[in-house]
Design a protein around this motif. Structure first.
Motif, PDB file in Angstrom:
ATOM      1  N   PHE A   1     -79.897-111.286 -23.864  1.00  0.00           N
ATOM      2  CA  PHE A   1     -79.316-110.043 -23.359  1.00  0.00           C
ATOM      3  C   PHE A   1     -79.540-108.938 -24.383  1.00  0.00           C
ATOM      4  CE2 PHE A   1     -76.858-113.603 -21.799  1.00  0.00           C
ATOM      5  CZ  PHE A   1     -76.792-113.350 -20.431  1.00  0.00           C
ATOM      6  N   GLU A   2     -79.631-107.709 -23.872  1.00  0.00           N
ATOM      7  CA  GLU A   2     -79.779-106.581 -24.790  1.00  0.00           C
ATOM      8  C   GLU A   2     -78.894-105.415 -24.357  1.00  0.00           C
ATOM      9  OE1 GLU A   2     -83.796-105.937 -26.521  1.00  0.00           O
ATOM     10  OE2 GLU A   2     -83.475-103.874 -25.894  1.00  0.00           O
ATOM     11  N   PHE A   3     -78.244-104.788 -25.317  1.00  0.00           N
ATOM     12  CA  PHE A   3     -77.393-103.631 -25.041  1.00  0.00           C
ATOM     13  C   PHE A   3     -77.751-102.503 -26.003  1.00  0.00           C
ATOM     14  CE2 PHE A   3     -74.985-107.416 -23.923  1.00  0.00           C
ATOM     15  CZ  PHE A   3     -74.498-107.105 -22.655  1.00  0.00           C
ATOM     16  N   ILE A   4     -77.623-101.280 -25.487  1.00  0.00           N
ATOM     17  CA  ILE A   4     -77.865-100.100 -26.327  1.00  0.00           C
ATOM     18  C   ILE A   4     -76.498 -99.574 -26.804  1.00  0.00           C
ATOM     19  CG2 ILE A   4     -78.812 -97.736 -26.349  1.00  0.00           C
ATOM     20  CD1 ILE A   4     -80.982 -99.771 -25.784  1.00  0.00           C
ATOM     21  N   VAL A   5     -76.407 -99.175 -28.066  1.00  0.00           N
ATOM     22  CA  VAL A   5     -75.169 -98.581 -28.578  1.00  0.00           C
ATOM     23  C   VAL A   5     -75.478 -97.154 -29.049  1.00  0.00           C
ATOM     24  CG1 VAL A   5     -73.287 -98.796 -30.246  1.00  0.00           C
ATOM     25  CG2 VAL A   5     -74.400-100.857 -29.362  1.00  0.00           C
ATOM     26  N   GLU A   6     -74.682 -96.199 -28.565  1.00  0.00           N
ATOM     27  CA  GLU A   6     -74.882 -94.795 -28.941  1.00  0.00           C
ATOM     28  C   GLU A   6     -74.010 -94.448 -30.142  1.00  0.00           C
ATOM     29  OE1 GLU A   6     -74.108 -91.972 -25.723  1.00  0.00           O
ATOM     30  OE2 GLU A   6     -74.707 -93.541 -24.327  1.00  0.00           O
ATOM     31  N   GLY A   7     -74.621 -93.893 -31.171  1.00  0.00           N
ATOM     32  CA  GLY A   7     -73.845 -93.424 -32.311  1.00  0.00           C
ATOM     33  C   GLY A   7     -72.886 -92.321 -31.882  1.00  0.00           C
ATOM     34  N   GLY A   8     -71.672 -92.365 -32.395  1.00  0.00           N
ATOM     35  CA  GLY A   8     -70.691 -91.306 -32.127  1.00  0.00           C
ATOM     36  C   GLY A   8     -69.955 -91.415 -30.810  1.00  0.00           C
ATOM     37  N   ASN A   9     -70.392 -92.302 -29.925  1.00  0.00           N
ATOM     38  CA  ASN A   9     -69.750 -92.379 -28.611  1.00  0.00           C
ATOM     39  C   ASN A   9     -68.658 -93.465 -28.571  1.00  0.00           C
ATOM     40  OD1 ASN A   9     -69.006 -92.460 -25.954  1.00  0.00           O
ATOM     41  ND2 ASN A   9     -71.094 -92.412 -25.137  1.00  0.00           N
ATOM     42  N   PHE A  10     -67.445 -93.081 -28.944  1.00  0.00           N
ATOM     43  CA  PHE A  10     -66.350 -94.051 -29.008  1.00  0.00           C
ATOM     44  C   PHE A  10     -65.856 -94.489 -27.629  1.00  0.00           C
ATOM     45  CE2 PHE A  10     -66.174 -92.921 -33.427  1.00  0.00           C
ATOM     46  CZ  PHE A  10     -65.830 -94.130 -34.010  1.00  0.00           C
ATOM     47  N   ILE A  11     -66.149 -93.657 -26.616  1.00  0.00           N
ATOM     48  CA  ILE A  11     -65.724 -94.012 -25.261  1.00  0.00           C
ATOM     49  C   ILE A  11     -66.406 -95.308 -24.812  1.00  0.00           C
ATOM     50  CG2 ILE A  11     -65.815 -93.238 -22.826  1.00  0.00           C
ATOM     51  CD1 ILE A  11     -63.837 -91.647 -24.492  1.00  0.00           C
ATOM     52  N   LYS A  12     -67.667 -95.471 -25.241  1.00  0.00           N
ATOM     53  CA  LYS A  12     -68.417 -96.659 -24.805  1.00  0.00           C
ATOM     54  C   LYS A  12     -68.358 -97.803 -25.810  1.00  0.00           C
ATOM     55  CE  LYS A  12     -71.817 -94.622 -21.680  1.00  0.00           C
ATOM     56  NZ  LYS A  12     -73.234 -94.232 -21.629  1.00  0.00           N
ATOM     57  N   ALA A  13     -67.706 -97.586 -26.939  1.00  0.00           N
ATOM     58  CA  ALA A  13     -67.643 -98.642 -27.958  1.00  0.00           C
ATOM     59  C   ALA A  13     -66.973 -99.875 -27.371  1.00  0.00           C
ATOM     60  CB  ALA A  13     -66.857 -98.152 -29.174  1.00  0.00           C
ATOM     61  N   GLY A  14     -67.601-101.018 -27.546  1.00  0.00           N
ATOM     62  CA  GLY A  14     -67.012-102.256 -27.043  1.00  0.00           C
ATOM     63  C   GLY A  14     -67.628-102.745 -25.745  1.00  0.00           C
TER      64      GLY A  14
ATOM     65  N   TYR B   1     -67.455-106.791 -31.542  1.00  0.00           N
ATOM     66  CA  TYR B   1     -66.774-105.502 -31.376  1.00  0.00           C
ATOM     67  C   TYR B   1     -66.822-104.700 -32.680  1.00  0.00           C
ATOM     68  CZ  TYR B   1     -63.363-101.951 -30.242  1.00  0.00           C
ATOM     69  OH  TYR B   1     -62.770-100.735 -30.029  1.00  0.00           O
ATOM     70  N   GLU B   2     -66.511-105.365 -33.783  1.00  0.00           N
ATOM     71  CA  GLU B   2     -66.531-104.682 -35.087  1.00  0.00           C
ATOM     72  C   GLU B   2     -67.934-104.155 -35.403  1.00  0.00           C
ATOM     73  OE1 GLU B   2     -64.083-103.820 -36.751  1.00  0.00           O
ATOM     74  OE2 GLU B   2     -62.485-105.319 -36.808  1.00  0.00           O
ATOM     75  N   ALA B   3     -68.945-104.956 -35.094  1.00  0.00           N
ATOM     76  CA  ALA B   3     -70.317-104.555 -35.391  1.00  0.00           C
ATOM     77  C   ALA B   3     -70.729-103.367 -34.525  1.00  0.00           C
ATOM     78  CB  ALA B   3     -71.262-105.737 -35.176  1.00  0.00           C
ATOM     79  N   GLU B   4     -70.294-103.387 -33.260  1.00  0.00           N
ATOM     80  CA  GLU B   4     -70.582-102.261 -32.365  1.00  0.00           C
ATOM     81  C   GLU B   4     -69.926-100.980 -32.876  1.00  0.00           C
ATOM     82  OE1 GLU B   4     -70.291-102.319 -27.884  1.00  0.00           O
ATOM     83  OE2 GLU B   4     -69.540-104.315 -28.361  1.00  0.00           O
ATOM     84  N   VAL B   5     -68.655-101.109 -33.272  1.00  0.00           N
ATOM     85  CA  VAL B   5     -67.925 -99.939 -33.756  1.00  0.00           C
ATOM     86  C   VAL B   5     -68.590 -99.383 -35.020  1.00  0.00           C
ATOM     87  CG1 VAL B   5     -65.748 -99.177 -34.814  1.00  0.00           C
ATOM     88  CG2 VAL B   5     -65.710-100.466 -32.686  1.00  0.00           C
ATOM     89  N   ASN B   6     -69.130-100.263 -35.851  1.00  0.00           N
ATOM     90  CA  ASN B   6     -69.829 -99.792 -37.051  1.00  0.00           C
ATOM     91  C   ASN B   6     -71.019 -98.915 -36.685  1.00  0.00           C
ATOM     92  OD1 ASN B   6     -68.126-100.899 -38.905  1.00  0.00           O
ATOM     93  ND2 ASN B   6     -69.375-102.704 -39.314  1.00  0.00           N
ATOM     94  N   ILE B   7     -71.762 -99.298 -35.652  1.00  0.00           N
ATOM     95  CA  ILE B   7     -72.900 -98.468 -35.218  1.00  0.00           C
ATOM     96  C   ILE B   7     -72.387 -97.134 -34.685  1.00  0.00           C
ATOM     97  CG2 ILE B   7     -74.813 -98.256 -33.579  1.00  0.00           C
ATOM     98  CD1 ILE B   7     -75.258-101.247 -33.793  1.00  0.00           C
TER      99      ILE B   7
END
Lengths: 112, 138
Positions: free
Chosen positions: B3-16, B44-50
């Motif tokens: 599986f692959e997911f994209i994480v946007e920097g600065g976007n806390f609404i989508k964090a997690g 979750y912690e790793a996502e929030v770090n990004i």
């Protein structure tokens, strides 16, 4: 064991969202405003007492399978926090009491 | 399974988002709930770090019968001193991030405590790669 509904009635908590989760049972509680502290230490079924009012609170409550969130000092949860509470069926309450007061009361109710 | 997911920097609404999706997948696969908890907390912690520190990132998840492997690759400022970053209480998060209750210097320790293997490599000015493994048959 006590349900969230029973607890909220005893403490006059104001429900903001997540009404479908009211019958969930409470295993204990955790009081903290640091999100990673809650991630590291809260247990499944815990009541989370905090002054944080944003959506990420619900993401953590869901991941940790917490019973409900209680926001202190009459602070208002953000709209997206309420909508996620409804989606996840994890109740969010507001109380006028301080973190210290509400935590003490819940501790006494749960440990009777 | 991958599986692959994209994480946007600065976007806390989508964090997690990735951790929440992975939780559903692992539950469907009947993975031991104790392992699921460790995996989603660490991810979750790793996502929030990004979100809190980088500009963008990709989460790659590989699930086999033996293990769950997660690789997070971000484009961001990088970590100059990884040992220092690993210390509980050390954080470079902005005041906005701290006001939200993040940035207490507990994220990387939580990732270490909840994973079986944690590897971090980083290049200042370029980005960071975080690799975590969770063993299923222990």
């Amino acid at each position: 064991m006590m349900t969230i509904k029973e607890l909220s009635e005893k403490l006059n908590l104001k429900l903001s969202g997540g009404a479908e989760g009211l019958t969930n049972e409470i295993t204990g509680g955790y009081t903290s405003d640091l999100l990673s502290d809650v991630i590291g230490h809260a247990e499944q079924g815990n009541v989370w007492i905090t002054l944080q009012t944003h959506k990420n609170v619900m993401a953590i409550a869901s991941l940790k399978e917490l019973a409900c969130v209680i926001i202190v000092n009459d602070l208002e949860p953000s709209e997206d926090m309420i909508s996620q509470s409804n989606e996840e069926n994890i109740p969010v309450f507001v109380t006028s009491e301080s973190t210290f007061e509400i935590t003490g009361k819940i501790y006494n109710l749960i440990n009777k | 399974m991958e599986f692959e997911f994209i994480v946007e920097g600065g976007n806390f609404i989508k964090a997690g988002t990735a951790s929440s999706q992975l939780k559903k997948i692992l539950k469907q696969l009947n993975v031991d709930p104790k392992v699921v908890k460790r995996v989603v907390v660490a991810l979750y912690e790793a996502e929030v770090n990004i979100v809190a520190h980088a500009y963008s990132g990709v989460v790659q998840i590989t699930i086999s019968t033996e293990s769950i492997n997660i690789r997070l690759v971000d484009e961001g400022p990088g970590i100059p001193d990884i040992n220092l970053a690993m210390q509980t209480g050390y954080s470079t998060a902005s005041s906005e991030v701290r006001e939200m209750g993040f940035g207490a210097g507990m994220g990387l320790p939580n990732m270490k405590n909840n994973s079986d293997v944690l590897n971090i490599t980083s290049e200042v000015g370029k980005g960071t790669i975080v690799e975590m493994s969770f063993f299923l048959n222990q």
